[in-house]
Scaffold this active site. Structure first.
Site, PDB file in Angstrom:
ATOM      1  N   HIS A   1       0.719  -1.184  -0.064  1.00 28.35           N
ATOM      2  CA  HIS A   1      -0.014   0.017  -0.057  1.00 28.35           C
ATOM      3  C   HIS A   1       0.811   1.210   0.014  1.00 28.35           C
ATOM      4  O   HIS A   1       0.842   2.119  -0.898  1.00 28.35           O
ATOM      5  CB  HIS A   1      -0.906  -0.109   1.322  1.00 28.35           C
ATOM      6  N   GLU A   2       1.631   1.342   1.006  1.00 27.40           N
ATOM      7  CA  GLU A   2       2.506   2.692   1.032  1.00 27.40           C
ATOM      8  C   GLU A   2       3.269   2.990  -0.177  1.00 27.40           C
ATOM      9  O   GLU A   2       3.762   3.986  -0.600  1.00 27.40           O
ATOM     10  CB  GLU A   2       3.514   2.439   2.305  1.00 27.40           C
TER      11      GLU A   2
ATOM     12  N   HIS B   1       1.688   5.032  -2.885  1.00 26.38           N
ATOM     13  CA  HIS B   1       1.791   6.240  -2.474  1.00 26.38           C
ATOM     14  C   HIS B   1       3.246   6.717  -2.838  1.00 26.38           C
ATOM     15  O   HIS B   1       3.219   7.995  -3.538  1.00 26.38           O
ATOM     16  CB  HIS B   1       1.739   6.686  -0.977  1.00 26.38           C
TER      17      HIS B   1
ATOM     18  N   HIS C   1      -5.412   7.480  -1.915  1.00 25.42           N
ATOM     19  CA  HIS C   1      -6.383   6.697  -1.577  1.00 25.42           C
ATOM     20  C   HIS C   1      -7.421   6.110  -2.415  1.00 25.42           C
ATOM     21  O   HIS C   1      -8.034   7.189  -3.114  1.00 25.42           O
ATOM     22  CB  HIS C   1      -6.892   7.044  -0.181  1.00 25.42           C
TER      23      HIS C   1
HETATM   24 ZN   LIG Z   1      -2.292   5.207   2.466  1.00 26.50          ZN
END
Ligand SMILES: [Zn+2]
Ligand SMILES: *[C@@H]1O[C@H](CO)[C@@H](O)[C@H](O)[C@H]1NC(C)=O
Ligand SMILES: [Zn+2]
Length: 470
Positions: free
Chosen positions: A219-220, A223, A229
């Site tokens: 997930h990170e 980014h 998101h």
């Molecule tokens: Zn996030």
């Protein structure tokens, strides 16, 4: 004492017992502060109290709450109701859900595709090799779906610096101890840009225990590459921590990364699982069952059910409800007498009571029900509450099983077309409610009287959801 968010406090109190089923004033105050902090952290609510301007009926907390509820697909009430609080209490990523006033239009991106990363330090929670492996696999997910490549370096400045830090670690985004915020990462850019920080106050694992590092890193790094998101609960870029066992990019994640960097260089473009669109008129189901008075619809990795907190329907991972069940269940039925629901996949089945999978499962369908070995899987099943007769649908045939005698009834299998004329020669899913059978085939649904076997109504498959048009 920090300035009390008075408006919010009043709001919470006025929502009364409804919003707080078991609220003491102490837990209420804790919730007030949690809501305030959550909206400050993730919805850009200003903490200085100066926003309390008297615009006609426009309260910033209410506005931000509505924004949050919209993001998570909750009923937009502008009130911190029980379900909203429950979502807020879930562990999640520290990156806001709404873009703060960003300078660049659209997604920030790396101008090169050959990026470097460095693991600056290690968590004592895991073996170093396991940390290395988790990070490497997380990068691979994204490189498989894009033209990006990632090279690990062991010294100097890398594009993406990875570290385990706790509390205030001097980037203006302090961590918060165990739970809550798990990690955060910065959008592409020089310096801190692209860097990913993991909260050392969390326990990091390489298994199903909280928190799986591979899952959070996947997930990170999204980014770090410029993604924000997603509201798609099936996407890795959804803000809450959900570990369903397998970590993979959903189609939504793939679309996101490719919108920034273009397609993968692989000859065959990767595809990912899609999340069912509950109000899509093309929606079909794998299995449907009642469970303790509710109707649960299953599709791929997901269950769907109606309840008052979600405007249309609640959708979540099956594994959130039953971690031991596999995805892609093919049939399910409830034996209400025994408070038991049975789920089928291939030649195996699982019995559950509430959220517990019963001991000794999965079992095979041959010994338990007496199916012949040429039956490889069940398409659909339903048990008639009053007679204890369970129908199993397998391709164009159906079997009838007696729950009391625990054996197949004589004379079966029969052709579906013979036993239930008019519903076609294959069934995707079926359940019983208020004495009627509801058969599903593709996007069609047939309401049938099990006594007369007559079709009473023809409906769209997703007619049980509160979609505006069906
Ligand atoms: Zn996030
Ligand atoms: C990335 O590729 C470019 C062009 O081939 C090259 O100039 C640059 O040094 C590479 N950067 C890294 C970090 O490998
Ligand atoms: Zn940080």
């Amino acid at each position: 004492m920090p300035s009390l968010p008075l408006l919010l406090l009043l709001l919470l109190w006025s929502s009364g017992a409804h919003g707080f089923p078991a609220g003491t004033s102490e837990t209420q105050e804790r919730d007030v502060q949690m809501v305030q902090k959550y909206l400050e952290n993730y919805y850009n609510l200003k903490s200085d109290g100066k926003q309390v301007e008297k615009q006609r009926n426009r309260n910033p907390v209410v506005e931000k709450l509505k924004q949050m509820q919209k993001f998570f697909g909750l009923k937009v009430t502008g009130k911190p109701d029980a379900e909203t609080l429950q979502v807020m209490k879930k562990p999640r990523c520290g990156v806001p859900d709404v873009a703060q006033f960003v300078l660049t239009q659209g997604n920030p991106r790396w101008e090169r595709t050959n990026l470097t990363y460095r693991i600056e330090n290690y968590t004592p929670d895991m073996a170093r090799a396991d940390v290395d492996h988790a990070i490497e696999k997380a990068f691979q997910l994204w490189s498989n779906a894009s033209p990006l490549t990632f090279t690990r370096v062991f010294e100097g400045q890398a594009d993406i610096m990875i570290s385990f830090v706790r509390g205030d670690h001097r980037d203006n985004s302090p961590f918060d101890g165990p739970g809550g915020m798990l990690a955060h990462a910065f959008q592409p850019g020089p310096g801190l840009g692209g860097d990913a920080h993991f909260d050392e106050d969390e326990m990091w694992t390489n298994n199903f225990r909280n928190y799986n590092l591979y899952r959070v890193a996947a997930h990170e790094l999204g980014h770090s590459l410029g993604l924000s998101h997603s509201t798609d609960i099936g996407a890795l870029m959804y803000p809450s921590y959900i570990f369903s066992g397998d970590v993979q990019l959903s189609q939504d994640d793939i679309d996101g990364i490719q919108a920034i960097y273009g397609p993968s260089q692989n000859p065959t473009q990767p595809t990912g699982p899609q999340t069912p669109q509950v109000c899509d008129s093309k929606l079909t189901f794998d299995a449907i069952t009642t469970i303790r008075g509710e109707v649960m619809f299953l599709k791929d990795r997901f269950y769907m059910r109606t309840n008052s907190f979600y405007p249309e329907v609640e959708l979540n991972f099956i594994s959130v409800f039953w971690p031991q069940l596999p995805n892609g269940l093919q049939a399910a039925y409830e034996v209400a007498d025994r408070d038991e629901v049975r789920f089928f996949k291939g030649n195996k089945y699982w019995a559950v009571r509430g959220q517990n999978v019963l001991h000794g499962y999965p079992k095979d369908i041959y010994r338990s029900f007496g199916f012949p070995r040429n039956v490889k899987n069940i398409d659909a099943a339903v048990s008639a509450e009053d007679t204890g007769k369970t129908y199993f649908f397998v391709a164009n045939k159906c079997w009838r099983y007696d729950e009391y005698k625990r054996s197949m009834d004589a004379g079966y299998p029969k052709m579906i077309a013979e036993e239930f004329p008019g519903i076609g020669n294959k069934v995707d899913a079926v359940f019983q409610k208020n004495g009627f059978f509801y058969f599903f085939r593709g996007t069609r649904q047939y309401k049938v009287d099990p006594g007369t076997k007559r079709i009473l109504t023809l409906l769209k498959a997703n007619s049980w959801f509160n979609c505006r048009k069906n």
